[in-house]
Design a protein around this motif. Structure first.
Motif, PDB file in Angstrom:
ATOM      1  N   LYS A 295       0.811  -1.218   0.000  1.00 24.61           N
ATOM      2  CA  LYS A 295       0.000   0.000   0.000  1.00 24.61           C
ATOM      3  C   LYS A 295       0.843   1.265   0.000  1.00 24.61           C
ATOM      4  CE  LYS A 295      -1.799   0.464   3.849  1.00 24.61           C
ATOM      5  NZ  LYS A 295      -0.569   1.220   4.175  1.00 24.61           N
ATOM      6  N   SER A 296       1.937   1.259   0.769  1.00 25.60           N
ATOM      7  CA  SER A 296       2.780   2.456   0.824  1.00 25.60           C
ATOM      8  C   SER A 296       3.461   2.726  -0.512  1.00 25.60           C
ATOM      9  CB  SER A 296       3.835   2.309   1.928  1.00 25.60           C
ATOM     10  OG  SER A 296       3.232   2.271   3.197  1.00 25.60           O
TER      11      SER A 296
ATOM     12  N   THR B 278       0.881   4.226  -2.693  1.00 28.97           N
ATOM     13  CA  THR B 278       0.678   5.628  -2.304  1.00 28.97           C
ATOM     14  C   THR B 278       1.755   6.506  -2.927  1.00 28.97           C
ATOM     15  OG1 THR B 278      -0.291   4.968  -0.179  1.00 28.97           O
ATOM     16  CG2 THR B 278       0.499   7.225  -0.365  1.00 28.97           C
TER      17      THR B 278
ATOM     18  N   ILE C 183       1.968  13.861   0.707  1.00 29.19           N
ATOM     19  CA  ILE C 183       1.645  12.566   1.307  1.00 29.19           C
ATOM     20  C   ILE C 183       1.575  12.733   2.809  1.00 29.19           C
ATOM     21  CG2 ILE C 183       2.360  10.183   1.699  1.00 29.19           C
ATOM     22  CD1 ILE C 183       3.915  10.275  -0.905  1.00 29.19           C
TER      23      ILE C 183
ATOM     24  N   ASP D 171       1.489  10.424   5.910  1.00 33.31           N
ATOM     25  CA  ASP D 171       1.743   9.031   6.273  1.00 33.31           C
ATOM     26  C   ASP D 171       1.048   8.736   7.601  1.00 33.31           C
ATOM     27  OD1 ASP D 171       2.669   6.520   6.737  1.00 33.31           O
ATOM     28  OD2 ASP D 171       4.798   7.016   6.702  1.00 33.31           O
TER      29      ASP D 171
ATOM     30  N   ILE E 253       7.159   5.700   4.292  1.00 35.03           N
ATOM     31  CA  ILE E 253       7.220   6.719   3.241  1.00 35.03           C
ATOM     32  C   ILE E 253       8.537   7.511   3.271  1.00 35.03           C
ATOM     33  CG2 ILE E 253       6.187   8.864   2.398  1.00 35.03           C
ATOM     34  CD1 ILE E 253       4.574   6.448   1.584  1.00 35.03           C
TER      35      ILE E 253
ATOM     36  N   ASP F 120      -1.611   7.730   3.298  1.00 36.45           N
ATOM     37  CA  ASP F 120      -1.211   6.326   3.415  1.00 36.45           C
ATOM     38  C   ASP F 120      -1.711   5.803   4.760  1.00 36.45           C
ATOM     39  OD1 ASP F 120      -0.036   3.870   3.131  1.00 36.45           O
ATOM     40  OD2 ASP F 120       1.982   4.552   3.620  1.00 36.45           O
TER      41      ASP F 120
END
Length: 278
Positions: A44-45, A48, A64, A66, A74, A153
């Motif tokens: 997922k990260s 993102t 972003i 996080d 991230i 994220d």
């Protein structure tokens, strides 16, 4: 209260609670997109980060947030550290102040718990309410400036953090990250149902680790089994944005902090998904 204001059961409806927290006065974020998954280990990260890179390369001011507080990745991917964080408007007594997010070399703004730790390997051992408070502060105490697309994220699952994000932040829509295994269809449905229960629009799905490309003949090998992403997307009445491969070069770039210079990915489907926010 008049009779017409009562519901079908004859009861007076209670007003819905509003848990939204105000943005920092200096922040002007046009659209906020949550990146979610029903389980961990789906990348997922990295998705993102790729979404943010696509956004920046298409001319949008990008950030972003996080919110994977206990497992942030991230900053390392983008090669930013706590030294890239600034504090402005500190009171004379040395307290207060506004955080300015780190900025990657290409210009993506980033805020993460790892950027606030003296030692990035130190574990964050906090209970849910404390984690929720930090996430709110990422919105209220950070000067994000002008942002067109902010990607959030989130940690896997449907627990405290996604609930806090959906209730407290102005999320305009979510992207669900999945992988090819059959089990994932059930996990996706959990994420979908949570989004629907919170009235958060689903912008689409991205299938990660969909296949690996043979370096010798170019054949696509579905090492986790045949994809079910299109079926899952149709079942949930949403779009499949992309099917991304396993790419060792991408993993290497993440480890080296050069992620934002990676070129070999196709997220052109975001061209159709993100305008759904307008």
């Amino acid at each position: 209260m008049s009779e017409e204001n009562k519901n079908e059961q004859g009861r007076i409806p209670m007003p819905k609670a509003n848990f939204r927290v105000p943005a920092n006065p200096a922040s002007h974020v046009k659209k906020m997109v949550g990146v979610v998954s029903g389980k961990g280990g789906v990348g997922k990260s990295s998705v993102t980060g790729l979404c943010a890179m696509w956004s920046l390369r298409n001319g949008f001011r990008t950030a972003i947030m996080d919110c994977d507080i206990t497992g942030p990745s991230i900053p390392k991917m983008f090669g930013v550290t706590s030294e890239d964080i600034e504090v402005e408007n500190v009171n004379p007594d040395g307290e207060g102040g506004t955080l300015v997010p780190a900025k990657t070399q290409t210009g993506i703004k980033v805020m993460s718990m790892n950027l606030l730790m003296e030692d990035e390997t130190q574990p964050v051992i906090w209970r849910g309410p404390v984690v929720a408070g930090v996430i709110k502060q990422f919105w209220t105490d950070v000067d994000w400036g002008d942002v067109d697309y902010m990607f959030v994220d989130m940690p896997p699952g449907t627990g405290d953090v996604p609930l806090t994000v959906f209730q407290s932040l102005p999320v305009d829509g979510i992207i669900i990250v999945t992988t090819p295994q059959d089990l994932v269809s059930m996990i996706v449905e959990k994420a979908v149902n949570m989004a629907k229960s919170m009235n958060v629009p689903i912008l689409g799905m991205i299938e990660n680790m969909s296949y690996v490309t043979c370096p010798h003949c170019g054949e696509r090998i579905p090492i986790f089994g045949e994809s079910h992403a299109q079926e899952a997307a149709e079942k949930e009445d949403t779009r499949l944005i992309a099917s991304l491969p396993i790419n060792p070069a991408l993993a290497k770039a993440m480890d080296e902090g050069t992620f934002e210079y990676f070129e070999d990915f196709d997220l052109s489907g975001l061209t159709e998904a993100l305008p759904a926010l307008d």
